[in-house]
Scaffold this active site. Structure first.
Site, PDB file in Angstrom:
ATOM      1  N   CYS A 130      33.088  16.285  19.800  1.00  0.00           N
ATOM      2  CA  CYS A 130      33.049  15.090  18.962  1.00  0.00           C
ATOM      3  C   CYS A 130      33.251  13.891  19.870  1.00  0.00           C
ATOM      4  O   CYS A 130      33.564  14.049  21.043  1.00  0.00           O
ATOM      5  CB  CYS A 130      34.074  15.235  17.857  1.00  0.00           C
ATOM      6  N   ARG A 144      30.220   5.973   7.429  1.00  0.00           N
ATOM      7  CA  ARG A 144      30.589   7.358   7.151  1.00  0.00           C
ATOM      8  C   ARG A 144      31.818   7.419   6.245  1.00  0.00           C
ATOM      9  O   ARG A 144      31.988   8.381   5.514  1.00  0.00           O
ATOM     10  CB  ARG A 144      30.934   8.094   8.451  1.00  0.00           C
ATOM     11  N   ASP A 196      44.520   9.160  11.433  1.00  0.00           N
ATOM     12  CA  ASP A 196      43.392   8.339  10.973  1.00  0.00           C
ATOM     13  C   ASP A 196      43.768   6.858  10.831  1.00  0.00           C
ATOM     14  O   ASP A 196      42.899   6.035  10.515  1.00  0.00           O
ATOM     15  CB  ASP A 196      42.858   8.874   9.633  1.00  0.00           C
ATOM     16  N   LEU A 232      40.735  28.276  14.584  1.00  0.00           N
ATOM     17  CA  LEU A 232      41.624  28.699  13.493  1.00  0.00           C
ATOM     18  C   LEU A 232      40.832  29.045  12.236  1.00  0.00           C
ATOM     19  O   LEU A 232      41.214  29.946  11.487  1.00  0.00           O
ATOM     20  CB  LEU A 232      42.653  27.607  13.184  1.00  0.00           C
ATOM     21  N   LYS A 290      37.278  10.231   1.003  1.00  0.00           N
ATOM     22  CA  LYS A 290      36.215  10.957   1.708  1.00  0.00           C
ATOM     23  C   LYS A 290      36.651  12.393   2.023  1.00  0.00           C
ATOM     24  O   LYS A 290      35.922  13.348   1.749  1.00  0.00           O
ATOM     25  CB  LYS A 290      35.873  10.220   3.012  1.00  0.00           C
ATOM     26  N   ASN A 291      37.826  12.533   2.617  1.00  0.00           N
ATOM     27  CA  ASN A 291      38.217  13.856   3.102  1.00  0.00           C
ATOM     28  C   ASN A 291      38.605  14.810   1.973  1.00  0.00           C
ATOM     29  O   ASN A 291      38.637  16.020   2.182  1.00  0.00           O
ATOM     30  CB  ASN A 291      39.328  13.744   4.150  1.00  0.00           C
ATOM     31  N   ARG A 332      31.218  17.318  11.264  1.00  0.00           N
ATOM     32  CA  ARG A 332      31.948  18.543  11.524  1.00  0.00           C
ATOM     33  C   ARG A 332      32.427  19.229  10.246  1.00  0.00           C
ATOM     34  O   ARG A 332      32.550  20.451  10.200  1.00  0.00           O
ATOM     35  CB  ARG A 332      33.160  18.250  12.410  1.00  0.00           C
ATOM     36  N   VAL A 358      48.192  14.327  17.349  1.00  0.00           N
ATOM     37  CA  VAL A 358      47.240  15.205  16.652  1.00  0.00           C
ATOM     38  C   VAL A 358      45.956  15.313  17.474  1.00  0.00           C
ATOM     39  O   VAL A 358      45.454  16.414  17.723  1.00  0.00           O
ATOM     40  CB  VAL A 358      46.951  14.688  15.229  1.00  0.00           C
ATOM     41  N   ARG A 383      37.058  19.418  19.557  1.00  0.00           N
ATOM     42  CA  ARG A 383      37.800  19.676  18.313  1.00  0.00           C
ATOM     43  C   ARG A 383      37.480  21.103  17.918  1.00  0.00           C
ATOM     44  O   ARG A 383      36.479  21.370  17.268  1.00  0.00           O
ATOM     45  CB  ARG A 383      37.397  18.678  17.216  1.00  0.00           C
ATOM     46  N   PRO A 384      38.342  22.025  18.324  1.00  0.00           N
ATOM     47  CA  PRO A 384      38.022  23.446  18.122  1.00  0.00           C
ATOM     48  C   PRO A 384      38.023  23.852  16.659  1.00  0.00           C
ATOM     49  O   PRO A 384      38.601  23.171  15.808  1.00  0.00           O
ATOM     50  CB  PRO A 384      39.156  24.156  18.868  1.00  0.00           C
ATOM     51  N   VAL A 385      37.346  24.979  16.374  1.00  0.00           N
ATOM     52  CA  VAL A 385      37.370  25.545  15.014  1.00  0.00           C
ATOM     53  C   VAL A 385      37.863  26.993  15.059  1.00  0.00           C
ATOM     54  O   VAL A 385      37.599  27.777  14.166  1.00  0.00           O
ATOM     55  CB  VAL A 385      35.981  25.456  14.325  1.00  0.00           C
TER      56      VAL A 385
HETATM   57  N1  EPU Z   1      42.789  22.490  15.591  1.00  0.00           N
HETATM   58  C1  EPU Z   1      42.706  23.603  16.398  1.00  0.00           C
HETATM   59  N2  EPU Z   1      41.892  24.626  15.994  1.00  0.00           N
HETATM   60  C2  EPU Z   1      41.191  24.584  14.835  1.00  0.00           C
HETATM   61  C3  EPU Z   1      41.283  23.448  14.009  1.00  0.00           C
HETATM   62  C4  EPU Z   1      42.097  22.414  14.419  1.00  0.00           C
HETATM   63  O1  EPU Z   1      43.332  23.670  17.442  1.00  0.00           O
HETATM   64  O2  EPU Z   1      40.476  25.538  14.531  1.00  0.00           O
HETATM   65  C5  EPU Z   1      43.651  21.371  15.993  1.00  0.00           C
HETATM   66  C6  EPU Z   1      42.862  20.094  16.256  1.00  0.00           C
HETATM   67  O3  EPU Z   1      42.345  20.055  17.561  1.00  0.00           O
HETATM   68  C7  EPU Z   1      43.906  19.027  16.001  1.00  0.00           C
HETATM   69  C8  EPU Z   1      44.769  19.644  14.901  1.00  0.00           C
HETATM   70  O4  EPU Z   1      44.477  21.028  14.908  1.00  0.00           O
HETATM   71  O5  EPU Z   1      44.693  18.826  17.141  1.00  0.00           O
HETATM   72  C9  EPU Z   1      44.535  19.090  13.519  1.00  0.00           C
HETATM   73  O6  EPU Z   1      43.146  19.106  13.223  1.00  0.00           O
HETATM   74  P1  EPU Z   1      42.630  19.409  11.753  1.00  0.00           P
HETATM   75  O7  EPU Z   1      42.003  20.734  11.738  1.00  0.00           O
HETATM   76  O8  EPU Z   1      43.755  19.157  10.794  1.00  0.00           O
HETATM   77  O9  EPU Z   1      41.520  18.306  11.581  1.00  0.00           O
HETATM   78  P2  EPU Z   1      40.183  18.428  10.754  1.00  0.00           P
HETATM   79  O10 EPU Z   1      40.380  19.290   9.576  1.00  0.00           O
HETATM   80  O11 EPU Z   1      39.061  18.727  11.680  1.00  0.00           O
HETATM   81  C10 EPU Z   1      40.736  16.448   9.163  1.00  0.00           C
HETATM   82  C11 EPU Z   1      40.073  15.156   8.785  1.00  0.00           C
HETATM   83  C12 EPU Z   1      40.154  14.185   9.948  1.00  0.00           C
HETATM   84  C13 EPU Z   1      41.633  13.977  10.296  1.00  0.00           C
HETATM   85  C14 EPU Z   1      42.316  15.308  10.588  1.00  0.00           C
HETATM   86  C15 EPU Z   1      43.798  15.188  10.820  1.00  0.00           C
HETATM   87  C16 EPU Z   1      38.385  15.892   7.257  1.00  0.00           C
HETATM   88  C17 EPU Z   1      36.943  16.080   6.958  1.00  0.00           C
HETATM   89  N3  EPU Z   1      38.678  15.412   8.459  1.00  0.00           N
HETATM   90  O12 EPU Z   1      40.008  16.932  10.280  1.00  0.00           O
HETATM   91  O13 EPU Z   1      39.605  12.968   9.476  1.00  0.00           O
HETATM   92  O14 EPU Z   1      41.739  13.144  11.425  1.00  0.00           O
HETATM   93  O15 EPU Z   1      42.099  16.204   9.478  1.00  0.00           O
HETATM   94  O16 EPU Z   1      44.432  14.635   9.729  1.00  0.00           O
HETATM   95  O17 EPU Z   1      39.221  16.141   6.401  1.00  0.00           O
HETATM   96  C18 EPU Z   1      38.533  10.903   9.677  1.00  0.00           C
HETATM   97  O18 EPU Z   1      38.497  10.832   8.445  1.00  0.00           O
HETATM   98  O19 EPU Z   1      38.274   9.911  10.417  1.00  0.00           O
HETATM   99  C19 EPU Z   1      38.899  12.159  10.319  1.00  0.00           C
HETATM  100  C20 EPU Z   1      38.585  12.440  11.566  1.00  0.00           C
END
Ligand code: EPU
Length: 423
Positions: free
Chosen positions: A116, A399, A307, A125, A22-23, A92, A329, A121-123
């Site tokens: 969420c 999902r 995960d 970055l 999926k991811n 997201r 995480v 879950r900030p964006v």
């Molecule tokens: N983070 C920030 N700022 C940002 C982005 C992330 O502080 O702008 C922090 C998050 O809060 C977290 C850490 O960085 O503490 C890692 O988050 P990451 O950005 O890696 O997560 P993501 O890209 O939003 C993906 C997967 C998630 C998985 C995480 C961690 C996808 C679509 N989602 O999320 O998958 O848990 O990486 O491996 O690829 C799932 O499949 O159930 C799922 C939630």
């Protein structure tokens, strides 16, 4: 809303085919925005999240169709650069369209994802990275509005290793003028696949699979085809199902999976006493006589995946002894814990640390899932609980797990989906 009705305690054995990740798909699909033409994404799983990303692309005029696990995407008719709230709030990962839109069209309007189920879950970055590439970004009425003439290469350091931010910034940088360095880039297999796909489309990326990516921007990319890697989290969930079924069950064999992406989990499963054999694209698990308690701390790849944390807690709730499961995480990702307690598990939660005292048995009850991996852990627990477990709100599981009940039935589980009203 559909629910699962599970009569627990059935022995599990047999073979499961693992689907596409999926991811990985959720990153590959928006990458197609970067070039005009037709793409074939093979081994794409038929999941609700994939449908959501497909619908989002369709709102931008992109043609999307999934037939026999091949997703055909036609970007020639693209005519909009907006990701509306209605789509982003459902998933997201929709934010992945930001980087490709700004890079190729110089403009994007993407809804901010918001919170969420398990907390913020900030964006930041994603936004800071794309801004550093030269985009003008403002936040207006819940939307990220980005504009750029042409992005230009720069150095970017992610304070936190982020899968999504790495993918988004990488997709922006491939069309930038000059070279971009991303330090502390995510090394998850899904990001490796995205990088390789971009290279197939004509991008120049060095350091793939490391924490330091060097991206030489090019003027134009072209469409490419790709076969999606297998889903390491789906695979891991079935291995845990086998391990929990215990000695009553037999061997579980996974096919079409990649053991190299699952190193941390395989070691942990051996530590609990399971026997694991692996081959080029298969894994076999023989369940342990008794489940030893084994601690787990989640970390970025190649550490133990967040995960798999919820599923590991379900497994540990039947272990002999006490284990500590810590999520570094996502600190708040424990919505499964109170529900597992309703099934008889003995778990104490303090901040991001769960202390799990193994119990002799779990007992069926009605439980409610609140997110994807929490749902998986409740199903795992229901499969071994005495009596009947009803897992409500299973749309979460749809999902990320394709036909989960059919795959479990084929292993011998007594699990049925009861149709409910659509929400
Ligand atoms: N983070 C920030 N700022 C940002 C982005 C992330 O502080 O702008 C922090 C998050 O809060 C977290 C850490 O960085 O503490 C890692 O988050 P990451 O950005 O890696 O997560 P993501 O890209 O939003 C993906 C997967 C998630 C998985 C995480 C961690 C996808 C679509 N989602 O999320 O998958 O848990 O990486 O491996 O690829 C799932 O499949 O159930 C799922 C939630």
């Amino acid at each position: 809303m559909d629910k699962f009705v599970i009569n627990g305690g059935k022995p599990l054995s047999g073979t499961v085919m693992i689907g596409g990740a999926k991811n990985a798909s959720l990153a590959l699909m928006p990458a197609t925005i970067l070039a005009n033409g037709i793409y074939h994404l093979h081994n794409t799983p038929d999941l609700r999240d994939i449908l959501t990303m497909g619908r989002l692309l369709e709102t931008m005029g992109v043609g999307v169709s999934l037939v026999d696990q091949t997703l055909t995407i036609d970007t020639k008719t693209m005519n909009s650069y907006e990701a509306p709230y209605e789509h982003v709030k459902q998933m997201r990962a929709s934010i992945y369209v930001l980087g490709p839109l700004v890079a190729r069209f110089g403009q994007a309007k993407v809804s901010l994802p918001g919170g969420c189920a398990w907390g913020p879950r900030p964006v930041n970055l994603h936004i800071e990275g794309i801004r550093k590439l030269g985009a003008e970004i403002e936040l207006d009425a819940g939307y990220i509005i980005a504009k750029a003439k042409r992005l230009s290469g720069t150095r970017i350091l992610f304070d936190v290793s982020s899968v999504g931010a790495t993918g988004n910034v990488m997709m922006a940088a491939v069309l930038a003028k000059g070279t971009t360095l991303i330090e502390n880039a995510a090394q998850e297999p899904e990001m490796v696949q995205l990088s390789e796909f971009l290279v197939k489309m004509g991008a120049k990326i060095h350091g793939i699979g490391t924490g330091r990516l060097e991206i030489e921007g090019v003027d134009e990319l072209h469409p490419a085809d790709v076969t999606t890697i297998s889903d390491r989290i789906e695979a891991g969930t079935f291995l845990i199902a086998g391990a929990m079924a215990g000695k009553k069950g037999g061997m579980i064999r996974l096919e079409k999976c990649n053991q190299h992406h699952m190193g941390a989990l395989i070691v942990k499963l051996e530590d609990i006493g399971a026997k694991i054999r692996t081959g080029a694209d298969w894994i076999e698990l023989t369940p342990p006589e008794k489940i030893y308690a084994v601690n787990a701390t989640t970390a970025i790849y190649p550490g133990f995946p967040t995960d798999m944390q919820a599923q590991w807690i379900a497994l540990m709730s039947l272990a002999q002894g006490t284990s500590i499961v810590k999520d570094t995480v996502y600190f708040d990702r424990f919505t499964h814990v109170p529900e597992l307690i309703r099934l008889g598990a003995n778990i104490t939660l303090k901040e991001n640390v769960a202390t799990v005292i193994g119990v002799k048995k779990l007992t069926g009850a009605k439980v409610m899932s609140t997110d994807l991996r929490a749902s998986a852990s409740l199903i795992l627990a229901g499969l071994v609980a005495e009596g009947t477990t009803e897992v409500l709100r299973v749309y979460h599981i749809d999902r990320g797990y394709e036909s989960v009940e059919k795959k479990l039935q084929a292993l011998g589980a007594d699990i049925l989906r009861e149709k409910g009203e659509e929400f």
